[in-house]
Scaffold this motif. Sequence first.
Motif, PDB file in Angstrom:
ATOM      1  N   TYR A 182      -5.794 -35.829  18.110  1.00 50.71           N
ATOM      2  CA  TYR A 182      -5.174 -34.528  17.852  1.00 50.71           C
ATOM      3  C   TYR A 182      -3.768 -34.569  18.442  1.00 50.71           C
ATOM      4  O   TYR A 182      -3.568 -34.868  19.621  1.00 50.71           O
ATOM      5  CB  TYR A 182      -5.971 -33.404  18.515  1.00 50.71           C
ATOM      6  N   VAL A 183      -2.783 -34.271  17.609  1.00 46.31           N
ATOM      7  CA  VAL A 183      -1.389 -34.180  18.058  1.00 46.31           C
ATOM      8  C   VAL A 183      -0.838 -32.889  17.476  1.00 46.31           C
ATOM      9  O   VAL A 183      -0.804 -32.708  16.255  1.00 46.31           O
ATOM     10  CB  VAL A 183      -0.545 -35.372  17.560  1.00 46.31           C
ATOM     11  N   TRP A 184      -0.443 -31.962  18.340  1.00 49.83           N
ATOM     12  CA  TRP A 184      -0.032 -30.662  17.815  1.00 49.83           C
ATOM     13  C   TRP A 184       1.232 -30.801  16.973  1.00 49.83           C
ATOM     14  O   TRP A 184       2.136 -31.561  17.291  1.00 49.83           O
ATOM     15  CB  TRP A 184       0.121 -29.639  18.923  1.00 49.83           C
ATOM     16  N   GLY A 185       1.222 -30.093  15.827  1.00 48.88           N
ATOM     17  CA  GLY A 185       2.350 -30.121  14.916  1.00 48.88           C
ATOM     18  C   GLY A 185       2.392 -31.351  14.033  1.00 48.88           C
ATOM     19  O   GLY A 185       3.329 -31.511  13.257  1.00 48.88           O
ATOM     20  N   LEU A 229      -0.546 -25.527  26.744  1.00 49.01           N
ATOM     21  CA  LEU A 229      -1.175 -26.819  27.008  1.00 49.01           C
ATOM     22  C   LEU A 229      -0.957 -27.251  28.451  1.00 49.01           C
ATOM     23  O   LEU A 229      -1.854 -27.823  29.083  1.00 49.01           O
ATOM     24  CB  LEU A 229      -0.621 -27.878  26.045  1.00 49.01           C
ATOM     25  N   ASP A 230       0.211 -26.978  28.982  1.00 47.83           N
ATOM     26  CA  ASP A 230       0.486 -27.343  30.374  1.00 47.83           C
ATOM     27  C   ASP A 230      -0.418 -26.570  31.325  1.00 47.83           C
ATOM     28  O   ASP A 230      -0.957 -27.130  32.291  1.00 47.83           O
ATOM     29  CB  ASP A 230       1.961 -27.077  30.697  1.00 47.83           C
ATOM     30  N   ARG A 231      -0.635 -25.286  31.054  1.00 50.56           N
ATOM     31  CA  ARG A 231      -1.526 -24.490  31.923  1.00 50.56           C
ATOM     32  C   ARG A 231      -2.960 -24.983  31.823  1.00 50.56           C
ATOM     33  O   ARG A 231      -3.686 -25.036  32.831  1.00 50.56           O
ATOM     34  CB  ARG A 231      -1.436 -23.010  31.531  1.00 50.56           C
ATOM     35  N   ALA A 232      -3.376 -25.364  30.607  1.00 48.52           N
ATOM     36  CA  ALA A 232      -4.733 -25.893  30.451  1.00 48.52           C
ATOM     37  C   ALA A 232      -4.886 -27.195  31.230  1.00 48.52           C
ATOM     38  O   ALA A 232      -5.906 -27.423  31.892  1.00 48.52           O
ATOM     39  CB  ALA A 232      -5.040 -26.120  28.971  1.00 48.52           C
ATOM     40  N   ARG A 233      -3.864 -28.059  31.188  1.00 48.98           N
ATOM     41  CA  ARG A 233      -3.931 -29.317  31.934  1.00 48.98           C
ATOM     42  C   ARG A 233      -3.984 -29.056  33.441  1.00 48.98           C
ATOM     43  O   ARG A 233      -4.711 -29.730  34.177  1.00 48.98           O
ATOM     44  CB  ARG A 233      -2.737 -30.198  31.569  1.00 48.98           C
ATOM     45  N   GLN A 234      -3.199 -28.080  33.902  1.00 50.80           N
ATOM     46  CA  GLN A 234      -3.240 -27.731  35.329  1.00 50.80           C
ATOM     47  C   GLN A 234      -4.644 -27.292  35.734  1.00 50.80           C
ATOM     48  O   GLN A 234      -5.158 -27.686  36.790  1.00 50.80           O
ATOM     49  CB  GLN A 234      -2.242 -26.615  35.615  1.00 50.80           C
ATOM     50  N   LEU A 235      -5.251 -26.480  34.890  1.00 50.11           N
ATOM     51  CA  LEU A 235      -6.582 -25.980  35.204  1.00 50.11           C
ATOM     52  C   LEU A 235      -7.597 -27.109  35.216  1.00 50.11           C
ATOM     53  O   LEU A 235      -8.450 -27.196  36.104  1.00 50.11           O
ATOM     54  CB  LEU A 235      -6.978 -24.920  34.177  1.00 50.11           C
ATOM     55  N   TYR A 276      -6.453 -23.370  24.893  1.00 52.01           N
ATOM     56  CA  TYR A 276      -6.383 -24.232  23.713  1.00 52.01           C
ATOM     57  C   TYR A 276      -6.315 -23.390  22.438  1.00 52.01           C
ATOM     58  O   TYR A 276      -5.605 -23.719  21.490  1.00 52.01           O
ATOM     59  CB  TYR A 276      -7.604 -25.160  23.662  1.00 52.01           C
ATOM     60  N   THR A 277      -7.083 -22.292  22.421  1.00 51.63           N
ATOM     61  CA  THR A 277      -7.042 -21.408  21.261  1.00 51.63           C
ATOM     62  C   THR A 277      -5.662 -20.792  21.088  1.00 51.63           C
ATOM     63  O   THR A 277      -5.098 -20.752  19.982  1.00 51.63           O
ATOM     64  CB  THR A 277      -8.094 -20.292  21.411  1.00 51.63           C
ATOM     65  N   GLU A 278      -5.091 -20.321  22.203  1.00 55.86           N
ATOM     66  CA  GLU A 278      -3.743 -19.744  22.133  1.00 55.86           C
ATOM     67  C   GLU A 278      -2.722 -20.790  21.704  1.00 55.86           C
ATOM     68  O   GLU A 278      -1.805 -20.511  20.923  1.00 55.86           O
ATOM     69  CB  GLU A 278      -3.359 -19.160  23.491  1.00 55.86           C
ATOM     70  N   ALA A 279      -2.877 -22.025  22.208  1.00 54.72           N
ATOM     71  CA  ALA A 279      -1.962 -23.101  21.821  1.00 54.72           C
ATOM     72  C   ALA A 279      -2.091 -23.401  20.333  1.00 54.72           C
ATOM     73  O   ALA A 279      -1.095 -23.641  19.650  1.00 54.72           O
ATOM     74  CB  ALA A 279      -2.249 -24.352  22.642  1.00 54.72           C
ATOM     75  N   GLU A 280      -3.332 -23.366  19.837  1.00 53.30           N
ATOM     76  CA  GLU A 280      -3.534 -23.658  18.417  1.00 53.30           C
ATOM     77  C   GLU A 280      -2.911 -22.566  17.541  1.00 53.30           C
ATOM     78  O   GLU A 280      -2.297 -22.862  16.515  1.00 53.30           O
ATOM     79  CB  GLU A 280      -5.029 -23.785  18.125  1.00 53.30           C
ATOM     80  N   ARG A 281      -3.054 -21.325  17.954  1.00 46.26           N
ATOM     81  CA  ARG A 281      -2.427 -20.248  17.198  1.00 46.26           C
ATOM     82  C   ARG A 281      -0.906 -20.405  17.191  1.00 46.26           C
ATOM     83  O   ARG A 281      -0.252 -20.241  16.161  1.00 46.26           O
ATOM     84  CB  ARG A 281      -2.821 -18.902  17.789  1.00 46.26           C
ATOM     85  N   ALA A 282      -0.353 -20.735  18.360  1.00 49.08           N
ATOM     86  CA  ALA A 282       1.098 -20.957  18.423  1.00 49.08           C
ATOM     87  C   ALA A 282       1.496 -22.173  17.604  1.00 49.08           C
ATOM     88  O   ALA A 282       2.577 -22.208  17.012  1.00 49.08           O
ATOM     89  CB  ALA A 282       1.532 -21.116  19.877  1.00 49.08           C
ATOM     90  N   THR A 283       0.626 -23.190  17.555  1.00 46.60           N
ATOM     91  CA  THR A 283       0.921 -24.372  16.747  1.00 46.60           C
ATOM     92  C   THR A 283       1.024 -24.006  15.275  1.00 46.60           C
ATOM     93  O   THR A 283       1.915 -24.473  14.558  1.00 46.60           O
ATOM     94  CB  THR A 283      -0.177 -25.440  16.940  1.00 46.60           C
ATOM     95  N   GLU A 284       0.114 -23.156  14.798  1.00 43.87           N
ATOM     96  CA  GLU A 284       0.177 -22.753  13.388  1.00 43.87           C
ATOM     97  C   GLU A 284       1.428 -21.921  13.112  1.00 43.87           C
ATOM     98  O   GLU A 284       2.025 -22.017  12.040  1.00 43.87           O
ATOM     99  CB  GLU A 284      -1.092 -21.989  12.999  1.00 43.87           C
ATOM    100  N   ARG A 285       1.838 -21.094  14.091  1.00 38.22           N
ATOM    101  CA  ARG A 285       3.099 -20.368  13.923  1.00 38.22           C
ATOM    102  C   ARG A 285       4.275 -21.344  13.905  1.00 38.22           C
ATOM    103  O   ARG A 285       5.236 -21.172  13.152  1.00 38.22           O
ATOM    104  CB  ARG A 285       3.265 -19.327  15.033  1.00 38.22           C
ATOM    105  N   TYR A 286       4.187 -22.378  14.736  1.00 35.01           N
ATOM    106  CA  TYR A 286       5.208 -23.432  14.759  1.00 35.01           C
ATOM    107  C   TYR A 286       5.266 -24.127  13.398  1.00 35.01           C
ATOM    108  O   TYR A 286       6.341 -24.346  12.840  1.00 35.01           O
ATOM    109  CB  TYR A 286       4.865 -24.414  15.878  1.00 35.01           C
ATOM    110  N   ASN A 287       4.088 -24.482  12.860  1.00 30.41           N
ATOM    111  CA  ASN A 287       4.044 -25.132  11.551  1.00 30.41           C
ATOM    112  C   ASN A 287       4.647 -24.238  10.473  1.00 30.41           C
ATOM    113  O   ASN A 287       5.381 -24.703   9.592  1.00 30.41           O
ATOM    114  CB  ASN A 287       2.601 -25.483  11.182  1.00 30.41           C
TER     115      ASN A 287
END
Length: 344
Positions: free
Chosen positions: A248-251, A193-199, A60-71
């Motif tokens: 929470y909705v990314w982006g 996010l997909d890997r987190a859901r799998q886990l 989730y932390t990695e996804a959030e960092r990537a989300t901010e890069r996306y933004n």
Amino acid sequence: MRLPVVSHRRPTRPGLTRGVRATVLSAAVATAATALGSAPASASPEDTHETAEEAVDRLYTEAERATERYNGALEDLGRQRERIARAQDAAARTQEDVNQLRASLGSMAGAQYRSGGIDPAVALLLSSDPDTFLDRAAALDRAGERRAVTLSKLRRAQRRIAQSRAEAAGALAAMERDRAAVARHKRTVEARLDRARQLLRALPGTERPDPGRASRSVSPVTPTGDAPGSARGLAALMAARQALGRPYVWGAGGPAGFDCSGLMQWAYAQAGVALPRTSQAQRYAGRMVPLSQALPGDLVAYRADASHIGMYAGNGQVIHAPYPGASVRYDPVGMMPVSSVTRV
């Protein structure tokens, strides 16, 4: 006010022996390891369970960092579009000037042609009225000066058009790069996010992390939390409170859903303040103050890279959009390591 350190280790469920519990957890983590390729084979069941929960937090932390890069990439893309529009508008306006200057030069050329374009010295010799000729010659000189000025303006306008077109071409190339960056960061977020859901799916339902939990990296802090904030900070806080419970909705930047920086930008927009889009930029959108002096409405950035951000709400709490699967809510201000507090 010192906040207690919160433990997220769950007690052993009654009815399960240690051996049965170990078997269940080992099977869950084996499945999770297949999805993540990271669980150590020699870990004990309890250690493996903690590793699985930590892995979800990490993803989730990695996804959030990537989300901010996306933004940030989306923001850059918007700026490039504006650059292209400005350059194209400037080129169009200058083209109108060029057309007028060319028409003026055409009129001058036509007048000269109609006058015969005779060499002035010859015309003087042939003239029956030298005084009249000299007056006409002076007028022709002035016309020549006007033509020279018009030609100079035309050249400058043509250079401006070339510059505007070059700027538009450069912005277009940058826009294409930004589009590629947006797509790349989007894929990164989706993969995390997909890997987190799998886990999470690999864990037994009763062992899955509670979506309402705060981060497990709780640190004691002592903000005052009692003094009132600024008028606009309090207005932003009131807006953020209206968003409580929204997902929470990314982006996303609201109003139906938010990521962490999207919530801060939206809340302050309701107070008439334009914040930048990313959490990294938001931390520099005002004056930094010590955490112990945080006031309601202040922005609280987390982690050294400011990849998460919330709003101080008083009483040692922040309002924030936590992570996928959770809604906008209150959490302890010390839920994660605080990197800065910004008063807008």
